[in-house]
Structures are given as structure tokens and as C-alpha cells.
Design an enzyme around this catalytic site. Structure first.
Site, short mmCIF file in Angstrom:
data_model
loop_
_atom_site.label_atom_id
_atom_site.label_comp_id
_atom_site.label_asym_id
_atom_site.label_seq_id
_atom_site.Cartn_x
_atom_site.Cartn_y
_atom_site.Cartn_z
N ARG A 78 -8.37 -0.93 7.48
CA ARG A 78 -8.77 -1.98 6.48
C ARG A 78 -8.65 -3.53 7.08
O ARG A 78 -7.55 -3.37 8.01
CB ARG A 78 -8.01 -1.70 5.04
CG ARG A 78 -8.44 -0.53 4.51
CD ARG A 78 -7.93 -0.26 3.18
NE ARG A 78 -6.73 -0.50 3.13
CZ ARG A 78 -5.76 -0.90 2.18
NH1 ARG A 78 -6.46 -1.12 1.12
NH2 ARG A 78 -4.48 -1.13 2.38
N SER A 140 0.80 1.59 12.07
CA SER A 140 1.62 2.82 11.52
C SER A 140 2.13 4.10 12.70
O SER A 140 1.58 5.13 12.19
CB SER A 140 1.07 3.41 10.14
OG SER A 140 0.88 2.34 9.29
N ASP A 194 4.06 1.14 8.03
CA ASP A 194 3.50 1.04 6.89
C ASP A 194 4.61 1.38 5.78
O ASP A 194 4.73 0.88 4.83
CB ASP A 194 2.41 2.11 6.68
CG ASP A 194 2.83 3.58 7.28
OD1 ASP A 194 3.99 3.56 7.89
OD2 ASP A 194 2.08 4.31 7.12
C1 BGC Z 1 4.05 7.71 12.39
C2 BGC Z 1 4.84 6.60 11.47
C3 BGC Z 1 4.18 6.35 10.09
C4 BGC Z 1 3.98 7.74 9.44
C5 BGC Z 1 3.22 7.49 8.10
C6 BGC Z 1 3.87 8.61 11.47
O1 BGC Z 1 2.91 9.35 12.24
O2 BGC Z 1 4.69 7.97 13.31
O3 BGC Z 1 4.97 5.16 12.06
O4 BGC Z 1 4.89 5.41 9.28
O5 BGC Z 1 3.05 8.39 10.34
O6 BGC Z 1 1.91 6.77 8.31
#
Ligand code: BGC
Length: 453
Positions: A78, A140, A194
Site C-alpha cells: 500500500r 516488515s 510494522d
Molecule cells: C518479519 C517481521 C514482521 C512480522 C510481521 C515477520 O516475518 O520478520 O519483521 O514484523 O513478520 O509482519
């Protein structure tokens, strides 16, 4: 009423049913791993990395201004425009871009070109092509952050495997893609996880928010630590700011084998077919990307052994990943003895004309998988609360599993209460727009910090 569930099915899912004693053990082991991640001399070999986010300021409610945000990390991509107008008025415009699945395993250049192209389209639509707005990038995946606007990708998770990105500064890759186009003026001032966006967004309205949690496609949590304990931060002893948000990256818990006592043979099969076998062990027990597949594996095993659906297997359910995690929420949303959602799921899977015991069995398997997820998540949150040594906390949460599973919130709450010391109060709150409002708040922090230089 006698159970309608075949004892063979009960036996098959036994491994998912973890008791209080095992949960306490998970908390103990996780506590150790978190301490290792934080400490300078053990960080390199720690599995829960506890990355420093470089975010040291929680929102005051006085942040103002217009920010762009990008959100990459799960099943959607997004672009957002966030206008922090007042402490009670935040305007968000956003557009989701159809993310071609081939990009997940293509070249890094193709990925960042796509992000830049979407960003440019968004800016042109909103007449922002000549404005140099600050941008917060919610990315994320595990990042080794070297500043608010510098983050090196440590590993891909959640099915991504784009070439040429691991080990690179993601902000530079984005900026280069933007510059290659040359049609927008963007200033990426912050990159954030995130969970951090979720914490910040929740803290904007709930000043006692100190933990951000995601239970969606992936799973992870961050929390507010004392700067002096964030030993991997250069200024941990000298920083004038007392706090530092730590991105735990708890998904990797168990990658060193310490979680084998809560894993099943089905977990091992799922792990093998992912692009990152042996990695993200905890996440693979908890999150939405994997829960449906776990249910599917138990179901096809039970069909093959003749304990479900009269041994008749549909083509669809034989396909990997065909049992969506959303189906678990659907099946568990039916009231006891009712099967409206369950029937819908079964028909989508091409399984017709089955009897009540089969439907009960399916619900039983779904419950086994989702309750283990909630229990492990509760263990994680309790570990963090104990580590923070606080008596009251608000936890901001986002992610499809938490939002859409009918009992997840209650299960989390129930198990946390059982594991926490008496008297510790906590509140679980859905955090809206972590990757929009949260990203804007981190970007605001970055802009403020720059203006003080
Ligand atoms: C990532 C994290 C992320 C989480 C939720 C995981 O696979 O390594 O960085 O915060 O997913 O999205």
C-alpha cells in the site's frame, strides 16, 4: 454428550495441545533468548535478535504535518498519505496495489521498481509530484537498523526471496529506484518494522502502550526498553533519551532447536516446503501464512488413514496452501452444533456430503492449531512484560489472525492472565493503521531530529 471426534484424530493433534507447564517452559527459554539478543557480546549468536529500531520517542499527540508512507510486508502493498491534523484528527488516504506474486521471488530491482512505480502513480493521482514530502517506509522484515533511515535486510521471511537485497540498505534500494524514474521528489526519512508502527499508532491514543504485536501473515513484537539495556545501540550509555523501541523479531525463536517440545511432525513438513527451511520456527507455529497449511496437513493425513471423509480426498485439498488460514476463522465462527461456515469451507474445497462427525473433526483440528498459536503468542507477550518488569501496560495489536479469528483475543487474554504474576494489568487493543499513522509518527520523529541538528 460423547465426543464426536475420532480418538485417532485426537491422537494426531495431541502435539498441538500444549499445557501450562510447557507454556512456562516457553517463557523461560524465550526470556533467555531475548536477553542474549539485547546484550552486545551474545547478540551475534542470538536467534531472537532484538534489533534496535532507533525510535526513542513515543508520540506526544502533538505531531503534525503531511507524510507519505509505504507498507510492504505481507500479502498487500500500500501507499498512504497521512495528514496529522490534530491529536484527534488524522486523515489517511491509501491505495492498495496489486502485488504480482512473481515479484516475491524475482530480482530486488524488479521489486523496488514496482514500489517506485506505485508510489509515483499515487503521487501523480494526488498532485504530489512536485512536493518533497517526508516518507516513512514500513518494511516488515528483519532489519539491522543503523539509524532511523538506514536498515540492512538480514533475511527474507513470509515467502519472499528476492535476489540481491539481503545485506543491502533497503532505503538506498528504494531511493535508487525512485531516482531511476526521476518523476517524483521523495525523501525517505525513516524505515520501520510494522510492529513499531503498530506500537506508535496505538500510543498516539493510549499513552501507556509499550508493546506492539503483529499476528498476521507473519508474527513479531516490539517493546519499549531502557536505552541502557539496548547494548547494540552505540549511544546506549550516553543517549539523553531514556527509551528505545526494540524490534524483537521473535519469529526466529526456536531456530536453534529450543522449541522442539512444542512442534509436531506437521510443523516439520510445512517448514520443508517454505523458501526458508529451518528459519522462523516460532512464526511458523503461530502466524497466518502457516496455520491453514498445518490444518490441511492434519486433514489429508486423517483422510489417508480413513478417519475423515470416508477416506475420499478432493483434488483441491491436495494442493499445497489450499486451506486458507481464513477458513480456520470461518470454521470456528460457527456456534456449537452449527456448520454454516464449515459447509461453505468444505464446499470451496470440493468436499461434499460429509457427516457431522467429519465437521466436528475439522473444527477440532482448527481449534488445536489456533489455540497453540494463541498460547505461544501469550507466552511471548508474558516474556516481554516480565522483562520490562512493569505492572500495567497497553499492547497494540494488528494482523489478520488477531482481527478475524473469533476467539483469538479471548484466548490470548486468558493464557496471559494465567502466566503473569498476580496484579499485573494489561489491555489488548487493536491498533489501527500502524503502517499509515504509525509510519507518519516515526517519520515526524525523524524530521524533528534532523531539524535539531
Ligand atoms: C518479519 C517481521 C514482521 C512480522 C510481521 C515477520 O516475518 O520478520 O519483521 O514484523 O513478520 O509482519
Amino acid at each position: 454428550m460423547p465426543s464426536l471426534v475420532h480418538t485417532e484424530i485426537e491422537t494426531a493433534v495431541k502435539g498441538f495441545l500444549i499445557d501450562q507447564e510447557k507454556m512456562t517452559e516457553v517463557v523461560e527459554r524465550m526470556t533467555k533468548e531475548i536477553k542474549m539478543g539485547l546484550a552486545k557480546d551474545t547478540h551475534a549468536r542470538a536467534v531472537i535478535k532484538c534489533f534496535v529500531s532507533h525510535v526513542q520517542d513515543l508520540p506526544t499527540g502533538k505531531e503534525r504535518g503531511k507524510y507519505l508512507a509505504l507498507d510492504l510486508g505481507g500479502s498487500n502493498f500500500r501507499v498512504l498519505l497521512v495528514n496529522l491534523i490534530s491529536s484527534s484528527d488524522v486523515e489517511i488516504m491509501s491505495k492498495g496495489y496489486n502485488f504480482p506474486l512473481t515479484l516475491m521471488s524475482g530480482s530486488g530491482k524488479a521489486l523496488f521498481d514496482f514500489l517506485a512505480e506505485s508510489l509515483s502513480e499515487f503521487c501523480h493521482t494526488h498532485g504530489l509530484e512536485n512536493e518533497s514530502l517526508p516518507l516513512g517506509f514500513t518494511f516488515s522484515f528483519p532489519l539491522q537498523q543503523q539509524g532511523l533511515s538506514k536498515g540492512i535486510l538480514v533475511a527474507w521471511t513470509k515467502g519472499f526471496s528476492c535476489e540481491g537485497v539481503v545485506g543491502k540498505n533497503v532505503v538506498t534500494l528504494l531511493q535508487e529506484a525512485i531516482d531511476r524514474r526521476g518523476d517524483i521528489k521523495i525523501n525517505t526519512v525513516a524505515i520501520l518494522n510494522d510492529t513499531v508502527g503498530t506500537l506508535m499508532s496505538c500510543a498516539f491514543y493510549h499513552p501507556n502502550c509499550r508493546i506492539g504485536l503483529i499476528v498476521g501473515t507473519g508474527s513479531n513484537a516490539c517493546y519499549v526498553e531502557k536505552t541502557v539495556n539496548a547494548e547494540c545501540f552505540e549511544g546506549y550509555q550516553t543517549s539523553p533519551k531514556p527509551s528505545m523501541i526494540i524490534n524483537c523479531e521473535w519469529g526466529a525463536f526456536g531456530d536453534n532447536g529450543v522449541l522442539e517440545f512444542v512442534r509436531t511432525s506437521y510443523d516439520k513438513i510445512v517448514d520443508k516446503v517454505t523458501p526458508n527451511p529451518g528459519k522462523q520456527t516460532f512464526e511458523k507455529c503461530i502466524s497466518g501464512m502457516y496455520m491453514g497449511e498445518l490444518v490441511r496437513l492434519v486433514v489429508i493425513d486423517m483422510i489417508a488413514k480413513g478417519f475423515m471423509f470416508h477416506g475420499i480426498i478432493s483434488e483441491k485439498i491436495q494442493e499445497r496452501w489450499s486451506f486458507k488460514t481464513a477458513y480456520i476463522s470461518d470454521v470456528e465462527s460457527d456456534a456449537p452444533g452449527e456448520y454454516r461456515n464449515c459447509n461453505k469451507v468444505l464446499s470451496e474445497l470440493g468436499i461434499l456430503g460429509c457427516q457431522e462427525p467429519d465437521k466436528e473433526a475439522l473444527r477440532y483440528i482448527c481449534e488445536a492449531v489456533s489455540s497453540r498459536s494463541a498460547k505461544l503468542c501469550a507466552c511471548g507477550l508474558v516474556t516481554i512484560i516480565n522483562k520490562m518488569n512493569i505492572n500495567e501496560v497497553v499492547i497494540g495489536i494488528d494482523g489478520s489472525v488477531y482481527r478475524f479469528h473469533p476467539k483469538y483475543h479471548d484466548m490470548l487474554q486468558y493464557h496471559m492472565k494465567k502466566l503473569l504474576k498476580p496484579g499485573v494489568k494489561f489491555e489488548l487493543i487493536v491498533s489501527e493503521d500502524g503502517s499509515g499513522r504509525g509510519a507518519a509518527l516515526v517519520a515526524a520523529t525523524a524530521v524533528q531530529a534532523k531539524s535539531k541538528l
